[in-house]
Design an enzyme around this catalytic site. Structure first.
Site, PDB file in Angstrom:
ATOM      1  N   GLU A  14       6.486   4.011   0.749  1.00 47.63           N
ATOM      2  CA  GLU A  14       5.135   3.449   0.887  1.00 47.63           C
ATOM      3  C   GLU A  14       5.070   2.228  -0.034  1.00 47.63           C
ATOM      4  O   GLU A  14       5.504   2.299  -1.186  1.00 47.63           O
ATOM      5  CB  GLU A  14       4.076   4.465   0.482  1.00 47.63           C
ATOM      6  CG  GLU A  14       2.662   4.095   0.945  1.00 47.63           C
ATOM      7  CD  GLU A  14       2.104   2.856   0.232  1.00 47.63           C
ATOM      8  OE1 GLU A  14       2.421   2.694  -0.959  1.00 47.63           O
ATOM      9  OE2 GLU A  14       1.407   2.048   0.872  1.00 47.63           O
ATOM     10  N   CYS A  62      -3.608   5.005  -1.776  1.00 49.64           N
ATOM     11  CA  CYS A  62      -2.483   5.344  -0.910  1.00 49.64           C
ATOM     12  C   CYS A  62      -2.854   6.229   0.249  1.00 49.64           C
ATOM     13  O   CYS A  62      -3.512   7.254   0.073  1.00 49.64           O
ATOM     14  CB  CYS A  62      -1.386   6.037  -1.717  1.00 49.64           C
ATOM     15  SG  CYS A  62       0.066   6.345  -0.698  1.00 49.64           S
ATOM     16  N   CYS A  65       0.081   9.362   0.508  1.00 51.51           N
ATOM     17  CA  CYS A  65      -0.324  10.483  -0.334  1.00 51.51           C
ATOM     18  C   CYS A  65      -1.851  10.481  -0.381  1.00 51.51           C
ATOM     19  O   CYS A  65      -2.462  10.419  -1.433  1.00 51.51           O
ATOM     20  CB  CYS A  65       0.282  10.387  -1.718  1.00 51.51           C
ATOM     21  SG  CYS A  65       0.070   8.789  -2.517  1.00 51.51           S
ATOM     22  N   ARG A 485       4.303  13.291  -5.449  1.00 50.47           N
ATOM     23  CA  ARG A 485       5.325  12.459  -6.083  1.00 50.47           C
ATOM     24  C   ARG A 485       5.378  12.621  -7.603  1.00 50.47           C
ATOM     25  O   ARG A 485       6.270  12.038  -8.235  1.00 50.47           O
ATOM     26  CB  ARG A 485       5.124  10.988  -5.690  1.00 50.47           C
ATOM     27  CG  ARG A 485       5.508  10.752  -4.231  1.00 50.47           C
ATOM     28  CD  ARG A 485       4.848   9.544  -3.591  1.00 50.47           C
ATOM     29  NE  ARG A 485       5.202   9.483  -2.183  1.00 50.47           N
ATOM     30  CZ  ARG A 485       4.627  10.209  -1.222  1.00 50.47           C
ATOM     31  NH1 ARG A 485       3.629  11.018  -1.506  1.00 50.47           N
ATOM     32  NH2 ARG A 485       5.043  10.119   0.025  1.00 50.47           N
ATOM     33  N   SER A 508       4.467   7.129  -9.334  1.00 47.27           N
ATOM     34  CA  SER A 508       5.471   6.105  -9.072  1.00 47.27           C
ATOM     35  C   SER A 508       5.485   5.029 -10.153  1.00 47.27           C
ATOM     36  O   SER A 508       6.426   4.254 -10.230  1.00 47.27           O
ATOM     37  CB  SER A 508       5.300   5.499  -7.683  1.00 47.27           C
ATOM     38  OG  SER A 508       5.567   6.476  -6.681  1.00 47.27           O
ATOM     39  N   CYS A 552       6.181   5.395  -3.890  1.00 48.78           N
ATOM     40  CA  CYS A 552       4.868   5.068  -3.350  1.00 48.78           C
ATOM     41  C   CYS A 552       4.358   3.903  -4.190  1.00 48.78           C
ATOM     42  O   CYS A 552       3.797   4.105  -5.261  1.00 48.78           O
ATOM     43  CB  CYS A 552       3.956   6.268  -3.466  1.00 48.78           C
ATOM     44  SG  CYS A 552       2.419   6.048  -2.571  1.00 48.78           S
ATOM     45  N   CYS A 555       0.621   2.885  -4.977  1.00 48.22           N
ATOM     46  CA  CYS A 555       0.146   3.667  -6.108  1.00 48.22           C
ATOM     47  C   CYS A 555       0.607   3.070  -7.423  1.00 48.22           C
ATOM     48  O   CYS A 555      -0.134   3.003  -8.380  1.00 48.22           O
ATOM     49  CB  CYS A 555       0.689   5.093  -6.032  1.00 48.22           C
ATOM     50  SG  CYS A 555      -0.072   6.112  -4.780  1.00 48.22           S
TER      51      CYS A 555
END
Lengths: 573, 371
Positions: A14, A62, A65, A485, A508, A552, A555
């Site tokens: 992402e 996001c 997620c 994550r 992330s 991600c 994020c």
């Protein structure tokens, strides 16, 4: 002589990520940088707004997620205002969160990670009868595994390839020597990629029941807006609950009958990947899935703690409110701090974006200066990894039985020792193993909800502190969470009923972090070191490890403040 | 879409040159023989020459959260597999594609060249324009450049979601990155705006299915939205409308009204000013939508909805710019203070119903009809 490999865009993640790796003359990665190449400034956008709206803004950090930032946001506001949500709301939020885990991890395995391990073109050579035999051996409980079924999938794939328009499969790395699965395993995986794609749209109906839609279901400060009325038909009732119940049971079948068997089967062909991609060896978990409120971590299903340097005999405690424990640095990030490179705790955080990278279009970044929109969070000065591997290790090291059960079983099946966990394959397997636990907990939470309703409690929201007039003039709070994550935190400062400051440190951010002022690399960077590449022009090995973290990047990139924000806003202790 | 614009098959080309079908079939038979193929291959040749290539789609991602991609794969009819394998050729999509890095940029340039004027540019997210657009780069170049370059030879643009259609959350005040929707960045190409945060899955796939089935772009309203999905307000189709009309509202979370599923207008519901299909075919294979889960609508398909908050309060300065159908004028002017507004609106509704002739349906400004 060193070569530089640039992968930009990193796909099947992402957001926007760029990786640059420097190879030695044996094509082994000697250094690597991870760069987040986007930011939007949502925390600045939150300033001045009604805190009860924050969940909706944050959720849009996001959409892969989805839910995670909404949950952390309502928790942060509830923490600041001193609200405890009713038990049903806690359970419903757990159900929504665990639903997200199962859906997110299954999609990640099949649709984001699998093509690094599965050669789609090789699947065309598979014999359907042999594929059926393999599938039945790998997962005897999965109902669809006849030769006819695999013959149909093979036919679909062949027709697609014969059309000459290869779509998402074109110009890729098929035939790369790093692909080790036999054709039958490849065909089985392609079939299951399609099965999982069909299924992922079903489980999210649990979000629709409680939050109205997926992606981006609605949340509520104080509880959940989905009122319960077992004697009515226009609120949560038996029909809605049985829908949820059935979806949970289907999810368990997908995890136990499809995902885990495929994960184990594929893993068995890649034993060398238990020695690649380990990285930092230090892990952090805030903990989550409350059973007695967010302030009682002793009851969390994901226990809280830190492991340093692969030492599984010691789980260190974390105090998230201790401003010395969690700090973010910017020495290699595109921000400037008033105090140079000294780290700042999120509750004191204020930053100025300061792009010092090359003017686009550019061919490479400069690893000696700022190279990312991602900041460098550190725990007590340590760079740590967050996510499924962190959670499985902390749970295992904390002595929780169900963690020991699933980890021991998996290691036994693959004939590996615990040392294998500190690797790309270990991280990938950990994601699957925690999905097994999440699917079990989903049913347990459902049963908990029923039990609570039977006990006569149908409350879903605490509204005593809904009206801003009941709020203190100045208050602060934080919401911690374990997102799929990894460890996620939102810190909020409410002044005069409006958001004065909002800071977010995302999983992330920890994992994609650039180097800090001490030269310590972030998790992705550390994990790439020592990885051999068979062909620098085809970065399969880099993708395998980066994808094992499930990046991600929408994020990861952090807050900015409007230019010219005064330094008086910084609270220096 | 003019048939001559479609990517032509061999059969099309021959027909254009005046070759009739019988001659075409004879051509296939003779070609098969010349290639040393048996008669059994003739039907295969015919089929190959008649089959339309799938329309190439380059799906770019700018500043976004990827919820549009996630919504897209939730579609139940058609399902994602059918779209990607049978309906379109999804040639570029960095969320799903196998290749990475420079191989991906090679694909983009190749499709732009080989299918010049024929490919659909689908955009999720938007571009940052501040500071030269450095706040979103792909392959070392700004997304703004990538977008403008890719738009040049596309056939049409589909702006997925509120980011691409309106700006969405990153463009909310103070818009730190100078994020702008596609319509403010690209001119000279047809743009279909499909707003929503995200749009409903079947709205997204429905737009594509319409284009492929009818070989035409859907009718668009003045905001560039397909009328087939954004033609009516949620309020006018809402299953809780009877409670609104009867004056039965949720006044606080989990109150009697909430447990009975009463109208959420007083909790801030944006249904009266939001155009979308949520209250008709709903979300996630028709399972539900925010209102029927007890959550007021936040108006996520409308321009500027992030800055029309707070979400839980009805405000007087909710803007309804440039839409095709006439807003409920009475309702809107009475949005000044929620209590007064609702009471007056209800009074008018009741009055109309009371005075309208039995055989006439109640006249209503909120029918969403053009004046």
């Amino acid at each position: 002589m060193s070569k530089r490999v640039v992968v930009d865009p990193v796909t099947r993640i992402e957001g926007h990520l760029r990786v640059e790796a420097i190879l030695d003359d044996r094509n082994v990665i000697g250094d690597a940088i991870s760069s987040g190449t986007m930011w939007r400034g949502i925390e600045v956008i939150l300033e001045g707004r009604d805190p009860r709206d924050a969940w909706a803004f944050c959720e849009r950090i996001c959409g892969v997620c989805t839910t995670v930032h909404a949950l952390a946001s309502v928790r942060s506001v509830e923490s600041a205002l001193g609200i405890t949500v009713p038990k049903n709301a806690e359970i419903i939020r757990n159900i929504m969160q665990l639903t997200q885990y199962v859906q997110d991890h299954v999609i990640h395995f099949y649709h984001l990670h699998a093509l690094d391990w599965v050669d789609v073109v090789s699947a065309l050579k598979a014999d359907p009868a042999a594929t059926a035999a393999l599938a039945q051996k790998v997962s005897p409980s999965w109902p669809t595994s006849t030769p006819g079924y695999f013959s149909d999938v093979a036919g679909t794939l062949k027709k697609f390839v014969d059309s000459g328009q290869l779509g998402i499969f074109q110009n890729a790395y098929w035939g790369h020597p790093a692909y080790k699965l036999p054709p039958e395993a490849n065909l089985m995986a392609v079939a299951h990629y399609l099965e999982a794609l069909k299924w992922q749209k079903e489980i999210v109906k649990i979000h629709t029941v409680f939050g109205g839609k997926n992606p981006h279901p609605h949340y509520l400060v104080g509880g959940t807006a989905s009122a319960i009325n077992m004697q009515g038909d226009n609120a949560i009732n038996m029909e809605r609950l049985e829908l949820v119940h059935g979806l949970i049971k289907d999810a368990q079948q997908i995890v136990e009958g499809l995902y885990i068997p495929d994960l184990m089967a594929i893993a068995s062909f890649y034993p060398e990947w238990t020695t690649i991609g380990g990285g930092l060896g230090s892990y952090m978990v805030y903990g989550d899935i409350p059973q007695n409120g967010v302030n009682d971590p002793s009851k969390f299903k994901f226990p809280r703690g830190v492991i340093l340097n692969k030492n599984l005999s010691e789980v260190l405690p974390i105090d998230p409110s201790d401003t010395n424990q969690i700090q973010e640095e910017v020495s290699h990030s595109w921000y400037k701090y008033p105090n140079g490179t000294k780290g700042l705790h999120p509750s004191e955080g204020i930053t100025d974006v300061n792009y010092t990278g090359p003017k686009p279009p550019y061919a490479q970044l400069d690893e000696n200066n700022g190279y990312s929109f991602v900041k460098a969070p550190r725990w007590k000065g340590h760079a740590v990894e967050v996510g499924p591997l962190a959670r499985m290790l902390v749970g295992f090291a904390s002595g929780h039985d169900e963690y020991k059960e699933v980890v021991t079983e998996a290691l036994g099946r693959l004939k590996l020792t615990p040392a294998a966990l500190f690797s790309t394959l270990g991280r990938t397997a950990a994601r699957g193993l925690e999905t097994r636990l999440a699917a079990r907990w989903l049913l347990a939470e459902y049963d908990r909800l029923i039990a609570n309703l039977k006990a006569g409690d149908s409350a879903t929201a605490d509204t005593k502190l809904w009206d801003p007039k009941t709020w203190p003039a100045d208050c602060k709070g934080f919401g911690l969470e374990e997102a799929p994550r990894g460890a996620l935190g939102h810190w909020i400062h409410i002044k005069d009923q409006k958001i004065a400051n909002y800071q977010i440190v995302v999983p992330s951010t920890w994992n994609a972090s650039p180097k800090d002022a001490q030269g310590q690399r972030g998790a992705y960077e550390a994990a790439l070191l020592g990885t051999p590449m068979a062909d620098p022009k085809r970065p399969v090995e880099i993708l395998r490890t980066i994808h094992s973290f499930d990046p991600c990047l929408a994020c990861a990139t952090h807050v900015t403040s409007p230019e010219g924000e005064t330094l008086a806003e910084v609270i220096v202790r | 879409m003019d048939p001559s614009d479609r990517t032509l098959t061999t059969y099309d080309v021959l027909r254009k040159h005046g070759v009739d079908r019988r001659s075409f079939l004879r051509f296939c038979t003779q070609s098969a023989a010349a290639l040393g193929l048996s008669a059994a291959f003739v039907p295969k040749m015919v089929a190959a020459m008649e089959t339309k290539p799938r329309i190439p789609v380059l799906w770019l991602h700018g500043l976004e959260c990827t919820c549009c991609s996630e919504s897209f794969i939730r579609s139940s009819h058609p399902i994602a597999q059918d779209i990607i394998l049978n309906l379109i050729s999804l040639d570029y999509d960095d969320t799903l594609q196998a290749a990475a890095g420079f191989q991906v940029e090679e694909i983009r340039r190749k499709i732009m060249k080989d299918y010049k004027g024929q490919y659909i540019l689908a955009v999720e997210g938007n571009a940052s324009t501040k500071d030269g657009g450095v706040y979103c780069t792909v392959g070392g170049d700004t997304f703004l450049n990538v977008l403008q370059e890719t738009a040049k030879d596309c056939k049409a643009i589909v702006a997925w979601g509120s980011c691409a259609s309106n700006g969405c959350v990153q463009a909310a005040k103070p818009n730190p990155t100078g994020a702008k929707p596609i319509r403010e960045l690209i001119t000279g190409k047809p743009i279909i705006n499909v707003p929503g945060c995200p749009p409903i899955a079947e709205v997204m796939t429905g737009v594509l299915a319409y284009i492929l089935t009818f070989d035409a772009l859907p009718e668009l309203d003045r905001q560039g939205r397909p009328k087939m999905f954004y033609g009516q307000r949620l309020h006018d189709k809402c299953y809780r409308r009877a409670f609104f009309d009867a004056g039965q509202f949720v006044e606080a979370w989990d109150d009697e009204g909430a447990r009975k599923g009463w109208c959420l207008y007083k909790m801030g519901c944006r249904g009266p000013t939001t155009y979308n299909s949520c209250s008709t075919f709903k979300w996630n294979c028709g399972q539900g939508w925010p209102v029927n889960s007890g959550n007021p609508c936040i108006g996520c398909a409308e321009d500027n909805f992030w800055d029309n908050g707070p979400f839980y309060q009805r405000l007087s300065n909710v803007l309804v710019p440039g839409i095709d159908s006439t807003p409920d004028k009475i309702g809107e002017t009475l949005l000044v203070a929620s209590g007064v507004g609702v009471a007056a609106h209800l009074t008018v509704m009741a009055t109309r119903k009371h005075f309208s002739k039995p055989e006439e349906p109640a006249q209503s400004e909120n029918s969403g009809q053009k004046e």
